[in-house]
Design an enzyme around this catalytic site. Structure first.
Site, PDB file in Angstrom:
ATOM      1  N   CYS A 434       0.813  -1.219   0.000  1.00 38.48           N
ATOM      2  CA  CYS A 434       0.000   0.000   0.000  1.00 38.48           C
ATOM      3  C   CYS A 434       0.843   1.263   0.000  1.00 38.48           C
ATOM      4  CB  CYS A 434      -0.972  -0.013   1.167  1.00 38.48           C
ATOM      5  SG  CYS A 434      -0.183  -0.068   2.790  1.00 38.48           S
ATOM      6  N   CYS A 620       1.921  47.966   5.221  1.00 37.51           N
ATOM      7  CA  CYS A 620       1.629  48.921   4.143  1.00 37.51           C
ATOM      8  C   CYS A 620       1.734  48.317   2.754  1.00 37.51           C
ATOM      9  CB  CYS A 620       2.551  50.137   4.254  1.00 37.51           C
ATOM     10  SG  CYS A 620       4.301  49.762   3.911  1.00 37.51           S
ATOM     11  N   CYS A 649       7.342  51.032   9.006  1.00 38.79           N
ATOM     12  CA  CYS A 649       6.359  50.232   9.744  1.00 38.79           C
ATOM     13  C   CYS A 649       7.034  49.422  10.861  1.00 38.79           C
ATOM     14  CB  CYS A 649       5.623  49.295   8.794  1.00 38.79           C
ATOM     15  SG  CYS A 649       4.529  50.156   7.632  1.00 38.79           S
ATOM     16  N   HIS A 654       7.533  48.374  16.596  1.00 30.90           N
ATOM     17  CA  HIS A 654       8.396  48.018  17.723  1.00 30.90           C
ATOM     18  C   HIS A 654       8.554  49.156  18.740  1.00 30.90           C
ATOM     19  CE1 HIS A 654       9.463  44.865  14.810  1.00 30.90           C
ATOM     20  NE2 HIS A 654       9.649  44.122  15.908  1.00 30.90           N
ATOM     21  N   HIS A 702      -2.115   1.263   7.234  1.00 29.82           N
ATOM     22  CA  HIS A 702      -2.515   1.110   5.831  1.00 29.82           C
ATOM     23  C   HIS A 702      -2.571   2.478   5.166  1.00 29.82           C
ATOM     24  CE1 HIS A 702      -4.326  -0.477   2.254  1.00 29.82           C
ATOM     25  NE2 HIS A 702      -5.424   0.241   2.417  1.00 29.82           N
TER      26      HIS A 702
END
Length: 787
Positions: A434, A620, A649, A654, A702
């Protein structure tokens, strides 16, 4: 484990054996073979090398009632012994026999070299039975010298015929079952493989891999008559392994030498005796002449030929199956013979006989039988008589020939439904296949992203594997919608030879083992992934395993989230866009899953996972210049997506007191992209995405697979190579492909709703996709044009 023990005899003694009868200075003569000793000091004082006349020498006897008695003997009748020799000979009670063993030396020398754990044969009730040395040493004390005995554990037909459990005189010298042990002098043993230690070690390693072991009940035949017996000695003569067998009938002491190839193993013996085909009909008759090959195409029964899948019915309900590798005649039989490579380790050879290689297969997989005793393996039959209409199986039309030489494109949309949907569709499973069935169906049924594996120029000896993959698996799957188990088994046999791993044709494996073997070691295609950890050397691989710590906030993650978490934790980047991205989920083995459900990401965005590639500010939308790994885990932001910013940004983000201490990483942007943004007046970064085309799932060992066969959200099909079965042990598996549009409903469900959805209440097979995912397969149609 016990070894030889030290005796309590005085130091500085010399030991002798009388080689002639001696009556010097006494009325009672001493027999030849008598053992005695004298101190080294007394010996040197009484013996002069210049004296030619016989001299009287007073010695001390070592045995029986006369032990420690002094007698005068003729010095010229004495032969010196080493202490170890004297201790072994002292255990032999008959003086005549003792002298013979001293003079012949071979058995005595073998006994001196014997070691605990060595295999021996024991004379027991007029027959020899196998045993193993468990102890070497004294079993009782003596003033001058103690006799050395061998403690032997009896095995095979000797079990239960011993006299001890390893104890003697109240002392336990070794451990074994009751009445399985004996203490014996060396002359009662036949030492097997005595001699050079290195040679013995190599022989043992070889013997451990042999199908027949000492003590096994075996069958063989002479003059076309069946005989049974017990294998006692296994040795190698030149390049041929020989089994010395003690027959159940005939002279008890006569051992018959039989080539290992002509031995029938114990587990097959009873079925041979009861089978419709006698031993004469079933097994080859051998001698030392070269086999005579001939053109036998007109005489082959049932249209069987080389590479035919067959069953050999040695007993009703107990067949062995395999594939014919050779057809011809053997020396002393005019019957047409077949060399068969068995599916299991029930054979006796690697395809060779008397040093001649008729075909090649792993050890213990080959067997020679009469061709007339071979029957087509019904499990792999595609004839109308085999595929029963009441089971809804197709007729044999178009299925008789496994090879399709005309190359076919992958199946999509309505064509995929027409060709693949139904019972006896897909790839037929057999013998733990399988893992390879699901992988092959996923990779080739509805996409061409890895068709380079089929058409990449390959060189011998690997070109035949590519031809099997292309002409006997992929092309039949795309043209007929069905691949027989024998085609996959043929591929597995070739993989077994290439990998030198016999379990590839019988044992359960994982898909990545198969993919790495065929992509890297056999077809040698370029690695699918090129990765780099910051400051580290470039890494190449074919599959990517996700490793992450348990994330409590990820109640119902999707593939995109798991991949980003894994890349960030390992500080990894993709060096280039892959054409095919194979991702293994965070689970360990077949049981433990880190997440109860995983949502498939139909589209995988890898833009932010690329090394030194332009990226977009998440606030942005301008060109990003910095990345913050710590913001990735900040719950203030979106759950998915790496966090990168432009300079402005980043500074604003931050400024928050919880993010002031974040460590930013500088991003690089290709100069070409910066120049192009100035030219067009926009810095918008193009997104690089990959689309999901298949998912491999596993439940209770399986493997099955889901395949996306079209653009619509309902275009999903489910494949199971062993969905049903016809017949019992001698039947065959029925592969089935079912359409599963219900998957779309759950993919569109809100996350909160899907998280609380009970798996057993999910429609159709959707539960398998969400709960049992093992491996996701993504493709980039753009990059597939170049790779």
């Amino acid at each position: 484990m016990c070894t030889a023990q030290e005796d309590s005899s005085p130091q500085g003694e010399m030991y002798f054996i009388l080689t002639e009868k001696s009556s010097f200075g006494t009325k009672n003569s001493l027999q030849a073979g008598t053992l005695c000793c004298i101190s080294e000091e007394d010996y040197l004082q009484n013996v002069s090398n210049e004296t030619l006349c016989p001299l009287p020498l007073k010695v001390t006897l070592l045995e029986g009632l006369n032990a420690d008695v002094q007698r005068t003997v003729d010095v010229n009748s004495l032969q010196p012994l080493r202490k170890e020799q004297a201790a072994l000979l002292l255990a032999v009670p008959d003086v005549v026999m003792r002298l013979n063993y001293f003079l012949q030396r071979t058995t005595l020398d073998n006994a001196l070299q014997a070691r605990v754990g060595q295999q021996v044969l024991v004379q027991l009730d007029q027959k020899r039975v196998p045993g193993t040395i468990r102890y070497i040493g004294k079993i009782q004390n003596c003033i001058h010298l103690a006799s050395v005995y061998f403690g032997v554990e009896l095995q095979g037909p000797g079990e239960g015929r011993g006299r001890t459990d390893g104890s003697y005189g109240g002392t336990r010298h070794f451990k074994c079952d009751k009445k399985c042990g004996l203490f014996l002098p060396f002359h009662k043993l036949q030492f097997v493989n005595a001699g050079d230690r290195q040679q013995k070690k190599e022989m043992k390693q070889c013997k451990d891999a042999l199908p027949v072991k000492p003590g096994d009940k075996v069958g063989f035949y002479l003059c076309e008559t069946l005989h049974q017996g017990t294998a006692l000695i296994i040795s190698k003569e030149g390049s041929q392994w020989i089994v010395e067998v003690s027959p159940d009938e005939g002279p008890k002491d006569d051992l018959v030498k039989i080539p290992m190839d002509a031995i029938i193993k114990e587990e097959l013996l009873s079925t041979v005796l009861e089978s419709d085909c006698s031993l004469e009909q079933s097994f080859a008759i051998y001698d030392e002449k070269d086999a005579r090959d001939q053109d036998v195409s007109s005489a082959r029964p049932s249209a069987l030929g080389v590479n035919s899948m067959v069953q050999i019915f040695l007993n009703k309900g107990s067949p062995v199956s395999g594939i014919i590798r050779w057809i011809g005649t053997l020396p002393t039989s005019n019957s047409l013979m077949a060399g068969v490579e068995l599916d299991e380790d029930k054979g006796v050879t690697d395809g060779s006989l008397f040093g001649k290689q008729y075909f090649s297969c792993p050890p213990q997989r080959g067997i020679f039988v009469k061709l007339q005793c071979c029957q087509p393996d019904v499990r792999f039959q595609s004839e109308a008589s085999t595929l029963r209409p009441e089971l809804g199986l197709p007729s044999c039309s178009g299925l008789e020939h496994s090879e399709v030489l005309e190359n076919s494109p992958p199946l999509r949309n309505g064509l995929a439904e027409n060709v693949l949907h139904g019972r006896m569709k897909g790839i037929q499973g057999h013998c733990n296949s399988c893992y390879i069935d699901a992988a092959l169906f996923s990779l080739f049924s509805c996409t061409s992203v890895l068709d380079s594996m089929l058409f990449k120029p390959s060189q011998p000896p690997d070109d035949h594997i590519q031809m099997i993959l292309r002409n006997e698996i992929v092309n039949p799957l795309r043209r007929r919608g069905f691949v027989s188990a024998k085609s996959v088994m043929k591929l597995r046999h070739q993989l077994t030879e290439e990998s030198q791993c016999p379990s590839f044709s019988t044992a359960e494996k994982d898909p990545e083992e198969f993919l790495n073997l065929i992509m890297h070691h056999i077809l040698r295609i370029e690695p699918l992934l090129k990765l780099q950890s910051r400051g580290q050397k470039e890494q190449e691989c074919y599959c990517y395993q996700i490793f992450i710590e348990k994330q409590e906030e990820l109640v119902l993650p999707d593939v995109q989230q798991l991949l980003e978490h894994s890349f960030l934790s390992a500080d990894l980047k993709l060096l280039e866009i892959p054409s095919c991205f194979i991702i293994q989920m965070p689970r360990f083995g077949k049981e433990y899953k880190m997440f109860n459900k995983i949502t498939p990401s139909l589209e995988l965005d890898i833009t932010d996972l690329l090394f030194d590639s332009p990226r977009e500010c998440i606030i942005c939308g301008d060109l990003a210049t910095q990345e913050c790994p710590e913001c990735f885990r900040d719950k203030t932001f979106a759950a998915a997506g790496l966090k990168q910013y432009c300079d402005q940004c980043s500074a604003q983000t931050h400024m928050h007191y919880r993010r002031k201490m974040h460590k930013l990483q500088k991003l690089k942007c290709p100069v070409e992209f910066q120049m192009s943004t100035r030219h067009r007046g926009s810095s918008r970064v193009p997104r690089e995405t990959m689309e999901l085309f298949a998912v491999l799932c596993i439940e209770t060992s399986h493997y099955v697979s889901f395949v996306k066969y079209g653009p619509e959200k309902e275009h999903w099909m489910f494949f199971d190579s062993m969905a049903d079965r016809h017949g019992d042990e001698n039947g065959y598996n029925i592969p089935t492909v079912t359409l599963c549009p219900e998957v779309a409903k759950y993919l569109e469900s809100p996350v909160a709703e899907l998280a609380v959805q009970r798996p057993r209440e999910m429609d159709g097979v959707a539960k398998r996709l969400f709960c049992d995912a093992y491996m996701y397969l993504y493709q980039s149609r753009k990059m597939a044009l170049y790779k």
